[in-house]
Structures are given as C-alpha cells and as structure tokens.
Design a protein around this motif. Structure first.
Motif, short mmCIF file in Angstrom:
data_model
loop_
_atom_site.label_atom_id
_atom_site.label_comp_id
_atom_site.label_asym_id
_atom_site.label_seq_id
_atom_site.Cartn_x
_atom_site.Cartn_y
_atom_site.Cartn_z
N VAL A 35 -3.69 8.28 15.69
CA VAL A 35 -3.32 8.78 17.00
C VAL A 35 -4.09 9.78 17.67
CG1 VAL A 35 -1.25 9.88 18.37
CG2 VAL A 35 -0.81 8.39 16.18
N LEU A 36 -4.79 9.29 18.77
CA LEU A 36 -5.67 9.90 19.55
C LEU A 36 -5.28 10.75 20.69
CD1 LEU A 36 -9.10 7.70 19.37
CD2 LEU A 36 -8.27 9.54 17.78
N SER A 37 -5.60 12.03 21.11
CA SER A 37 -5.20 12.67 22.19
C SER A 37 -6.28 13.11 23.01
CB SER A 37 -3.99 13.80 22.00
OG SER A 37 -3.71 14.69 23.02
N LEU A 38 -6.44 12.73 24.25
CA LEU A 38 -7.32 13.17 25.22
C LEU A 38 -7.08 14.04 26.30
CD1 LEU A 38 -8.07 10.12 23.87
CD2 LEU A 38 -9.69 10.15 25.71
N THR A 39 -7.69 15.08 26.67
CA THR A 39 -7.32 15.86 27.88
C THR A 39 -8.55 15.30 29.03
OG1 THR A 39 -8.30 17.75 27.17
CG2 THR A 39 -6.04 17.57 27.21
N VAL A 86 -11.10 15.69 22.95
CA VAL A 86 -10.63 14.32 22.13
C VAL A 86 -9.93 15.05 20.89
CG1 VAL A 86 -10.93 11.89 20.93
CG2 VAL A 86 -12.12 12.65 23.10
N THR A 87 -8.79 14.80 20.37
CA THR A 87 -8.33 15.20 19.26
C THR A 87 -7.88 14.02 18.37
OG1 THR A 87 -7.72 17.36 20.21
CG2 THR A 87 -6.77 16.87 18.12
N ASP A 88 -8.20 13.98 17.34
CA ASP A 88 -7.47 12.97 16.24
C ASP A 88 -6.08 13.57 15.63
OD1 ASP A 88 -6.83 10.99 14.44
OD2 ASP A 88 -8.81 10.94 13.72
#
Length: 171
Positions: A12-16, A82-84
């Motif tokens: 699950v990758l979270s991008l701002t 980008v945060t994994d």
C-alpha cells in the motif's frame, strides 16, 4: 540449474501530490508503461486550499519491482512524498463497499443476519432487495461479498483502499 522465482508482495503506497491537471494520468501511465498493475487507487483532496491530494495505490510485485515503482514515483515533479505503508510499520487500511442483494423469505433473513455479523449497515431497502454499506479490510469485504453471492448478490461498488500510518507521525 534451478532458477528461483521471485515472490510477489502486496504493498500500500501513499503519495502526497500537488493538485495539478494530469498528475493522476502521469502516475497511471508510469504503471502502464512498465507493465505494473494497480489493484486499487483512491484520490482525495487533503488541504483546505485544495493544493495537495493524497493518492493511495495498492500494487503487488517482487521487492525489487516495488522499490523501482517507489523510486520512479518519487521522481515525478508534482509528487511531494511517497510512503510505502506496508514497510513503514503499523498502519490502518480500510475500504468501503455498497453491496446490493436481492432476496425474499429466508434469503432476506439470512442476508440481514450476515450483515449483522459483518457490521454492515442497511442504507436502502425495497421489497425485493437491500443495499448494505460495509467498511473494513479488503479481506473482510471480499468475504462478505462471497457470502452474499450465495444469497442473491446483484451489484457491488467499492471505493478502493485508503490507509494511514498509526501514531502521531504524519504520513
């Protein structure tokens, strides 16, 4: 000679990102051009001035491919971070689904019983059908849908996964 296959991991990758025209197309294009699959994608505005959005992407692949995806996403100009979530410690992920089920008599009673077990909420009802709202992990929703398929599943709409790191550290 035995070649060991690389195993695939779900991430699950979270991008701002800056809210710029075309950013979603550029991100999707990055995946498409390299043959990577997006299992789930959600986008939401997260600042009062509408300048920044959070994009949550669920993808799968061997660790080297995931690292490559993260590096390539990080190089896109409108991407701030980008945060994994999968590799970054404990996180919470949820998905929402609307599930329409048709049935009469015992099927109707069973659908309501299962909805209660899964903590699904009835958001619409007619003489012939229900629409349930359910939130939870992807597995929970998959299991609910599978059971409703046996009763009289008509239609499913899903939001895709959203996730945040646990604790006070921002994502």
């Amino acid at each position: 000679m035995h070649i060991q296959e690389e195993y695939s991991e779900r991430h699950v990758l979270s991008l701002t990102v800056s809210n710029e025209a075309g950013i979603l197309a550029r991100i999707a294009g990055l995946f498409t051009a390299r043959g990577y699959n997006i299992d789930s994608l959600t986008v939401a505005d997260i600042t009062p001035d509408h300048a920044i959005s959070r994009i949550t992407i669920v993808t799968s692949g061997p660790p080297k491919v995931i690292d490559q995806i993260i590096a390539q996403l990080d190089r896109l100009v409108p991407v701030h971070k980008v945060t994994d979530l999968t590799d970054n410690g404990p996180f919470v992920e949820r998905e929402l689904a609307l599930v329409k089920v048709a049935g009469v008599g015992e099927d109707r009673i069973e659908a309501l019983r299962l909805a209660d077990v899964f903590r699904a909420k009835v958001v619409d009802t007619t003489i012939e059908s229900f629409i349930f709202e359910i939130t939870g992990t992807t597995d929970k929703i998959d299991n609910f849908v599978a059971l409703m398929r046996q009763i009289g599943l008509v239609e499913v709409g899903r939001t895709g996964v959203v996730g945040l790191i646990r604790g006070k550290e921002p994502n």
